[in-house]
Design an enzyme around this catalytic site. Structure first.
Site, PDB file in Angstrom:
ATOM      1  N   GLY A  28       5.338 -11.199  -8.713  1.00 34.94           N
ATOM      2  CA  GLY A  28       6.280 -11.738  -7.745  1.00 34.94           C
ATOM      3  C   GLY A  28       6.968 -12.992  -8.260  1.00 34.94           C
ATOM      4  O   GLY A  28       7.224 -13.140  -9.456  1.00 34.94           O
ATOM      5  N   SER A  29       7.212 -13.922  -7.360  1.00 33.65           N
ATOM      6  CA  SER A  29       8.021 -15.082  -7.691  1.00 33.65           C
ATOM      7  C   SER A  29       7.358 -16.056  -8.657  1.00 33.65           C
ATOM      8  O   SER A  29       8.032 -16.937  -9.200  1.00 33.65           O
ATOM      9  CB  SER A  29       8.420 -15.819  -6.416  1.00 33.65           C
ATOM     10  OG  SER A  29       9.288 -15.021  -5.644  1.00 33.65           O
ATOM     11  N   THR A  30       6.043 -15.924  -8.898  1.00 32.81           N
ATOM     12  CA  THR A  30       5.429 -16.791  -9.910  1.00 32.81           C
ATOM     13  C   THR A  30       6.024 -16.524 -11.291  1.00 32.81           C
ATOM     14  O   THR A  30       6.040 -17.412 -12.146  1.00 32.81           O
ATOM     15  CB  THR A  30       3.903 -16.598  -9.973  1.00 32.81           C
ATOM     16  OG1 THR A  30       3.591 -15.243 -10.285  1.00 32.81           O
ATOM     17  CG2 THR A  30       3.255 -16.995  -8.652  1.00 32.81           C
ATOM     18  N   LYS A  88       9.025 -16.296 -11.951  1.00 32.26           N
ATOM     19  CA  LYS A  88      10.261 -17.066 -12.095  1.00 32.26           C
ATOM     20  C   LYS A  88      10.075 -18.292 -12.988  1.00 32.26           C
ATOM     21  O   LYS A  88      11.047 -18.822 -13.530  1.00 32.26           O
ATOM     22  CB  LYS A  88      10.787 -17.475 -10.719  1.00 32.26           C
ATOM     23  CG  LYS A  88      11.298 -16.274  -9.909  1.00 32.26           C
ATOM     24  CD  LYS A  88      11.586 -16.626  -8.459  1.00 32.26           C
ATOM     25  CE  LYS A  88      12.020 -15.386  -7.673  1.00 32.26           C
ATOM     26  NZ  LYS A  88      12.139 -15.620  -6.224  1.00 32.26           N
ATOM     27  N   SER A 103      12.695 -20.551  -4.294  1.00 30.87           N
ATOM     28  CA  SER A 103      12.398 -19.214  -4.817  1.00 30.87           C
ATOM     29  C   SER A 103      13.557 -18.237  -4.612  1.00 30.87           C
ATOM     30  O   SER A 103      13.401 -17.155  -4.026  1.00 30.87           O
ATOM     31  CB  SER A 103      11.124 -18.661  -4.166  1.00 30.87           C
ATOM     32  OG  SER A 103      10.523 -17.690  -4.998  1.00 30.87           O
TER      33      SER A 103
END
Length: 489
Positions: free
Chosen positions: A219-221, A223, A278
Site C-alpha cells: 500500500g502507501s508505505t 510511496k 498520501s
C-alpha cells in the site's frame, strides 16, 4: 589343484573382493549419507542424548532442555514464552524435526559442529559429558515483547532493525504457536498438538512466519520508495517544489482516473504534502513518469526481487519488470503486483534512516562453544545505497512531517524524532475484504537512528482510509521504537 576346486577358489576370491569393495564403499563413500539418513534412528538418539545449547536474547536463554521418561531420547527442548519467540527460534521436535535457528545452527546447539571438534575430543579424554554451544541473537527482549503484545489477538507481523548495523531487534508474528507443545515424540500429546497447528486444521496458519515468509501489498508505505526514486533520478530535486500532478489524473493508455482517499490537497502537491496526505495521484504519476526501469532499479536497491538470509530465509518481495505506464503507476503506490514482507519494508525505513545506506539484516550476533568461547561473530555488512545521503535526509524530513502533522501522529514519542509512513493496502477480489493496515517508521536520537520498524495488521475493523494504518499499526511501531530507545539509555 583340479579344475572344480580351482573354480570354487576363484569364486570365493571374487566374493571376498566384492565384500571388501562393498565395505570400503560403505565406510568411505556412503558413510555420511547413512550417518545422516532420516531413517537412521541412532542420529536422532544421539542428537537428544544430551541437553541442547541455548538460544540467547539479551544475555538470557529463551530455550532449555528437560529430561524425558519412557523414551530412548534422553532430553527434549523447552521454551520460555514460546509463542512470542517462535518466529525467531523455530522449533526442535523429536518427532517433527527442526526449523529456523534450531535447524540452521543444529550443529552448534548439539555440539556436533566441526568447529567444536577439539572441544569434543578434550571432553572425551577428560570424561566430561558432551555439551552444546549457544546461539547469541541480536534480538531486543523489550522490543519483541512490545511487538508481540501490540499485535495481541490480531493477525499480523512486526519486524524491527538497527539501521546502523542491520541487526534484527524484533521479529513477531501472530497468531503464533508454542514449540514446546510438540517438542517430544508422543503419539498422543505431541502429535495432537502438531495436527492442531496444520493449515488444514487451523486456517489462521499459526506456524507461518509472517514477518519473513508472507508477502503483502505494501500500500502507501511503498510511496517512500517512489519518493526515493523521484529524488534519485532527478524527477524532482526539492521536497517542497510543486509536482506536475493534475487532478483528476487519468492513467496512461486507459480511461481510468486514479482516485485519492478523501478530500485532500493533492493537485500539483509537493512531495512533502503528497507524502503527508498520501496522494495516490502524485505518486502514481511519479511512477508513471519515471517508468518501469527506473522504478525497478530503485526498488531492487532497497532489496526487492531477491531473498534475504538472516540466516533464516525470507521470501523475495516483488516489483515487476515488465509493466506498462499505468501498471507502473499502480505499483508505485503499492498495489498491482507489488508485494513485500514486513522485513523488506523495515529495510526501506532503515535505509532512509541510515542516510541512504542499507545494511544486510541478520539475527545472530555470535556462536559460542560450550565454554562460551566465540566460535563465530557476525560483522555488519553493507548491502547497497538506494539513495544518496543528501536525498535520504530530504526523505527523512518528509517522513518526519508525516508523523508531526500527517497520518502518522500516533507514532510520536516525547523527546525523540520519529519519521514514518502509513498505508492501507487493498485486499481481496475488487477490494472486497478488510484492508491491510501498515506503518513503517524509524526513531532518531542524538547518537543516530537505533531502530526502524515495519508493522502490518492483516485483519481488523480498519476502514478503507489511509489513516487506518496510523490508527492500528502506528501505535505498535511506537511502542517497539520506544522499547529500543529506552533500552539504549
Amino acid at each position: 589343484m583340479n579344475k572344480p576346486l580351482r573354480r570354487i577358489a576363484i569364486f570365493c576370491g571374487l566374493l571376498v573382493l566384492a565384500l571388501l569393495a562393498r565395505d570400503n564403499w560403505i565406510q568411505y563413500v556412503a558413510a555420511d549419507e547413512l550417518r545422516t539418513h532420516e531413517k537412521n534412528r541412532r542420529v536422532a538418539i544421539e542428537r537428544y542424548a544430551s541437553p541442547r545449547g541455548n538460544i540467547i536474547v539479551d544475555g538470557k536463554p529463551i530455550t532449555g532442555s528437560t529430561k524425558t521418561s519412557g523414551s530412548d531420547f534422553a532430553y527434549k527442548r523447552t521454551y520460555s514464552n514460546g509463542p512470542m519467540w517462535a518466529p525467531v527460534t523455530g522449533y526442535a521436535s523429536q518427532a517433527f524435526g527442526a526449523t529456523q535457528l534450531e535447524s540452521l545452527e543444529d550443529g552448534i546447539l548439539t555440539g556436533n559442529d566441526d568447529r567444536l571438534f577439539f572441544r569434543r575430543t578434550l571432553d572425551m579424554l577428560t570424561g566430561k559429558k558432551k555439551e552444546g554451544g549457544n546461539v547469541v541473537t541480536t534480538l531486543n527482549a523489550d522490543a519483541q515483547k512490545a511487538a508481540f503484545e501490540g499485535l495481541g489477538d490480531k493477525k499480523g507481523a512486526v519486524a524491527a532493525l538497527d539501521p546502523r548495523t542491520g541487526a534484527i531487534l524484533a521479529l513477531a508474528s501472530t497468531p503464533s504457536y508454542d514449540p514446546a507443545t510438540f517438542a517430544g515424540n508422543s503419539t498422543t500429546t505431541d502429535s495432537k498438538a502438531w495436527e492442531k497447528l496444520q493449515k488444514k486444521k487451523n486456517p489462521d496458519e499459526p506456524m507461518l512466519n509472517r514477518a519473513l515468509r508472507q508477502t503483502y501489498p505494501p500500500g502507501s508505505t511503498f510511496k517512500v520508495v517512489t519518493a526515493a526514486a523521484a529524488l534519485e533520478h532527478g524527477l524532482y530535486e526539492n521536497p517542497d517544489e510543486k509536482t506536475e500532478s493534475p487532478l483528476p489524473w487519468t492513467m496512461p493508455g486507459t480511461t481510468t482516473e486514479l482516485k485519492n482517499e478523501g478530500t485532500i490537497p493533492c493537485e500539483n502537491a509537493t512531495l512533502r504534502v503528497a507524502l503527508r496526505w498520501s496522494c495516490n495521484t502524485v505518486f502514481g504519476k511519479v511512477g508513471s513518469d519515471l517508468g518501469n526501469d527506473k522504478m525497478l532499479e530503485t526498488a531492487e536497491e532497497f532489496g526487492f526481487n531477491k531473498e534475504q538470509f538472516t540466516p533464516v530465509r525470507t521470501n523475495a518481495s516483488n516489483f515487476s519488470d515488465d509493466m506498462n505506464k499505468s501498471q507502473t503507476a499502480l505499483s508505485s503506490i503499492g498495489q498491482f503486483n507489488t508485494a513485500a514482507t514486513p522485513l523488506q519494508m523495515a529495510m526501506v525505513a532503515s535505509a532512509v534512516a541510515n542516510d541512504g545506506t542499507l545494511m544486510e539484516p541478520y539475527m545472530i550476533s555470535q556462536l559460542q562453544a560450550p565454554n562460551l568461547d566465540v566460535v563465530e561473530k557476525t560483522s555488519p555488512k553493507k548491502m547497497s545505497e538506494p539513495l544518496s545521503e543528501e536525498n535520504a535526509q530530504k526523505l527523512q524530513d518528509m517522513m518526519e512531517t508525516v508523523v508531526d502533522k500527517g497520518t502518522g501522529q500516533n507514532a510520536k514519542i516525547d523527546g525523540v524524532t520519529v519519521g514514518g509512513k502509513t498505508g492501507t493496502a487493498q485486499h481481496g477480489v475488487a477490494n472486497s475484504k478488510n484492508p491491510y493496515a501498515w506503518f513503517i517508521s524509524y526513531a532518531k536520537t542524538d547518537s543516530g537512528s537505533p531502530v526502524a520498524v515495519a508493522v502490518v495488521v492483516e485483519d481488523s475493523d480498519a476502514s478503507r482510509d489511509d489513516i487506518s494504518g496510523g490508527g492500528l499499526a502506528a501505535p505498535i511501531a511506537r511502542d517497539v521504537m520506544k522499547a529500543v530507545v529506552d533500552s539504549k539509555q
